[in-house]
Design an enzyme around this catalytic site. Sequence first.
Site, PDB file in Angstrom:
ATOM      1  N   PHE A 161       5.336  -7.430 -15.474  1.00 41.04           N
ATOM      2  CA  PHE A 161       4.080  -7.620 -15.917  1.00 41.04           C
ATOM      3  C   PHE A 161       2.942  -6.797 -15.122  1.00 41.04           C
ATOM      4  O   PHE A 161       1.923  -7.267 -14.773  1.00 41.04           O
ATOM      5  CB  PHE A 161       3.720  -9.018 -16.158  1.00 41.04           C
ATOM      6  CG  PHE A 161       4.702  -9.716 -17.124  1.00 41.04           C
ATOM      7  CD1 PHE A 161       4.367  -9.894 -18.424  1.00 41.04           C
ATOM      8  CD2 PHE A 161       5.738 -10.520 -16.429  1.00 41.04           C
ATOM      9  CE1 PHE A 161       5.332 -10.224 -19.213  1.00 41.04           C
ATOM     10  CE2 PHE A 161       6.778 -10.825 -17.412  1.00 41.04           C
ATOM     11  CZ  PHE A 161       6.482 -11.188 -18.933  1.00 41.04           C
ATOM     12  N   HIS A 162       3.274  -5.702 -14.617  1.00 36.91           N
ATOM     13  CA  HIS A 162       2.390  -4.816 -14.130  1.00 36.91           C
ATOM     14  C   HIS A 162       2.714  -3.355 -14.270  1.00 36.91           C
ATOM     15  O   HIS A 162       3.881  -2.883 -14.691  1.00 36.91           O
ATOM     16  CB  HIS A 162       2.372  -5.113 -12.362  1.00 36.91           C
ATOM     17  CG  HIS A 162       3.543  -5.065 -11.742  1.00 36.91           C
ATOM     18  ND1 HIS A 162       4.355  -6.060 -11.551  1.00 36.91           N
ATOM     19  CD2 HIS A 162       4.189  -3.793 -11.438  1.00 36.91           C
ATOM     20  CE1 HIS A 162       5.334  -5.313 -10.716  1.00 36.91           C
ATOM     21  NE2 HIS A 162       5.109  -4.108 -10.750  1.00 36.91           N
TER      22      HIS A 162
END
Length: 135
Positions: free
Chosen positions: A48-49
């Site tokens: 999630f980046h």
Amino acid sequence: MKSRGDVHKIDSIVDPRGELLALEVSEIFGFDVKRIYFLTKFYGDRGFHAHRNLYQVMICISGSCELVLDDGETRSSFELNNIHTCVYVGKMVWREIREATRDCTLLVLASECYDESDYIRNYDDFLKLKSVKSD
Ligand code: TYD
């Protein structure tokens, strides 16, 4: 130039002693490996980046997981479950590692040393930066 998520087959040499797998990272992907790290003993989804300036290659060396890559326009999903394939992840690509089995271990080859300032951890910020860069 490699794109968002290229799946690459790792060369395999089999002889009576067993199997040897070799990946010429710099020749194939155009970067030198400065760091490796492992993700293992998963208790949930990770990632999630995106990274501003980091190139990576991911290899699932045990178990399985789903790798979701998103370049701001298209989302692609890769099932990683063997040591014979790796996925190249370019810079400015949002990644999510989902559905990892408890025995999953992901080996990551990275072009740079760890640098928190290289991370984009908010998806809206990621989309904004992508739209600025493509203007
Ligand atoms: P992070 O990359 O945020 O993992 P994920 O997005 O999958 O949760 O890393 C988790 C933590 O580990 C974070 O505090 C940064 C640290 N870390 C290092 O110190 N060195 C590294 O090489 C990496 C990849 C992470």
